[in-house]
Write a protein that holds these residues in place. Sequence first.
Motif, short mmCIF file in Angstrom:
data_model
loop_
_atom_site.label_atom_id
_atom_site.label_comp_id
_atom_site.label_asym_id
_atom_site.label_seq_id
_atom_site.Cartn_x
_atom_site.Cartn_y
_atom_site.Cartn_z
N PRO A 1 -44.31 29.42 3.63
CA PRO A 1 -45.25 30.39 3.06
C PRO A 1 -44.98 30.42 1.49
N ALA A 2 -46.10 31.02 0.80
CA ALA A 2 -45.95 30.81 -0.59
C ALA A 2 -44.85 31.81 -1.04
N ASN A 3 -44.25 31.74 -2.09
CA ASN A 3 -43.08 32.77 -2.64
C ASN A 3 -42.11 32.44 -1.78
N PHE A 4 -41.60 31.49 -1.10
CA PHE A 4 -40.86 31.40 -0.10
C PHE A 4 -39.35 31.41 -0.81
N GLU A 5 -39.09 30.63 -1.97
CA GLU A 5 -37.94 30.67 -2.93
C GLU A 5 -37.74 31.91 -3.58
N ARG A 6 -38.64 32.43 -3.91
CA ARG A 6 -38.86 33.62 -4.73
C ARG A 6 -38.29 34.71 -3.82
N ASN A 7 -38.82 34.95 -2.72
CA ASN A 7 -38.47 35.94 -1.79
C ASN A 7 -37.02 35.75 -1.55
N LEU A 8 -36.40 34.39 -1.17
CA LEU A 8 -35.30 34.24 -0.71
C LEU A 8 -34.24 34.58 -1.85
N ILE A 9 -34.51 34.22 -2.83
CA ILE A 9 -33.57 34.69 -4.05
C ILE A 9 -33.48 36.35 -4.51
N LYS A 10 -34.68 36.59 -4.64
CA LYS A 10 -34.67 38.16 -5.05
C LYS A 10 -34.58 38.94 -3.83
N GLU A 11 -35.30 38.60 -2.76
CA GLU A 11 -35.23 39.88 -1.58
C GLU A 11 -34.19 39.34 -0.60
N ASP A 12 -33.51 38.42 -0.74
CA ASP A 12 -32.55 37.84 0.07
C ASP A 12 -32.86 37.27 1.61
N HIS A 13 -34.06 37.46 1.75
CA HIS A 13 -34.63 36.97 3.24
C HIS A 13 -35.83 36.15 2.84
N GLY A 14 -36.25 35.07 3.90
CA GLY A 14 -37.35 34.26 3.75
C GLY A 14 -37.95 34.03 5.16
N GLN A 15 -39.07 33.80 5.47
CA GLN A 15 -39.50 33.38 6.73
C GLN A 15 -40.36 31.92 6.58
N VAL A 16 -40.18 31.35 7.81
CA VAL A 16 -40.97 30.21 8.11
C VAL A 16 -41.44 30.42 9.45
N PHE A 17 -42.65 29.52 9.58
CA PHE A 17 -43.59 29.57 10.97
C PHE A 17 -43.30 28.33 11.51
N ILE A 18 -42.84 28.20 12.90
CA ILE A 18 -42.86 26.93 13.52
C ILE A 18 -43.67 27.06 14.83
N ALA A 19 -44.68 26.11 14.94
CA ALA A 19 -45.41 25.76 16.16
C ALA A 19 -45.29 24.51 16.86
N VAL A 20 -44.88 24.71 18.34
CA VAL A 20 -44.62 23.75 18.97
C VAL A 20 -45.48 23.28 19.95
N ASN A 21 -45.76 21.82 20.32
CA ASN A 21 -46.66 21.32 21.18
C ASN A 21 -45.94 21.28 22.48
N ALA A 22 -46.31 22.15 23.63
CA ALA A 22 -45.21 22.36 24.62
C ALA A 22 -46.08 21.62 25.89
N ILE A 23 -46.76 20.76 25.58
CA ILE A 23 -47.21 19.97 26.66
C ILE A 23 -46.17 19.17 27.40
N ASN A 24 -45.38 18.63 26.54
CA ASN A 24 -43.91 17.84 27.16
C ASN A 24 -42.96 18.89 26.85
N GLY A 25 -42.44 19.83 27.93
CA GLY A 25 -41.52 20.64 27.84
C GLY A 25 -40.07 20.20 27.14
N VAL A 26 -39.99 19.33 27.69
CA VAL A 26 -38.59 18.81 27.32
C VAL A 26 -38.48 18.27 25.95
N LYS A 27 -39.60 17.79 25.29
CA LYS A 27 -39.48 17.35 24.05
C LYS A 27 -39.97 18.62 23.33
N ALA A 28 -40.45 19.61 23.67
CA ALA A 28 -40.81 20.85 22.84
C ALA A 28 -39.64 21.64 22.87
N ASN A 29 -38.68 21.59 23.74
CA ASN A 29 -37.47 22.61 23.90
C ASN A 29 -36.51 21.68 22.78
#
Length: 373
Positions: A101-129
Amino acid sequence: MRTLKFLLIKEFKQIFRNKALLPMIFAAPIIQLMIMPLAADYEIKNINIAIVDHDHSSFSQQMISKITGSGYFILSQYSNSYKEATLQIEQDKADLILEIPANFERNLIKEDHGQVFIAVNAINGVKANLGGAYLSNILSNFNNDIRLNFQPLPKVNLSPVIYATSSYWFNPQMNYKWFMVPGILVTLVTMIGAYMCALNIVKEKEVGTIEQINVTPIKKTYFILGKLIPFWAIGVFVFSVGLFGVGMVIYGIKPLGSIFLLYSYLFLFLIAVLGIGLLISTYSETQQQAMSVAFFFMMIFMLMSGLFTSIDSMPGWAKVIANLNPVTHFIEVMRMVVLKGSTFGDIKYKFLIMTGFALFFNAWAVINYKKTV
């Protein structure tokens, strides 16, 4: 015994005269054993990842470098549009999406936490996991590196710490080929014992030579032994070439256990699978029928033997079928003797089980053969 000798000479001449059968018996198993372990690898690599970077900061670039430098991920797209990344998954060009997300570095430094989003293609369950787990682990390590930069560890650690060390037994290099080659070799020997034996006997029915033998004073015991012994010998030969030629020379697998113990179990196993081949031939009138029936059982033997998936993870009814599969027990014996160096005391019950298979299938085949010929 003189009659059996002439029958064996006749069978070997017939086998070596068949130019189409020879490559299937000798060349195909060796080539398959050389190629299949290279493909049968559950270590997931080359995972395509699309990264959506709304921040374009030094931290986001460090994170991306850490991901692409891990050796597990290939950057398929780098953009600032999540919609474009979604199209990458829909077109099967990406397996995961990482959105920073935007302001990822700023939030991580000033607010001590940051978030990212992961979306996984789960058609192949083994590869997804595995892909999701790899990425989460990389992000966790990246997070620890950042914490160390901002909050260095004290010189004296006042809190108790538990350290875990791992010791990989029997396969220290975690080489998946060492695990797969013994199992694949067993399935190839099974193909020769059951599949080729059934086709060879049914061919006698198709060309009519079996009727000529039936009107001779040759005992059926000699006829059956004359059909089984050549493929028993060929199975031993292919096993030897696979174990010493391909296994040792190409893959560097050196059995830790007794070679004599392996061959003792092989001799018994071949008797059992040759009985299966003989049994299939008694129910088949044409080679096409024999091929269809043999293919049906070979698929069960391969997929429910623990070759590719663990038997412990199967449902209860599948475990029963797996334990009634002779291939299951030989694969387990191969891996125990080759990788663990197991002795006769460790596999003595496997000998009893395989003896039961050999007696059951051959007795059934002989009884049914007497009824149908």
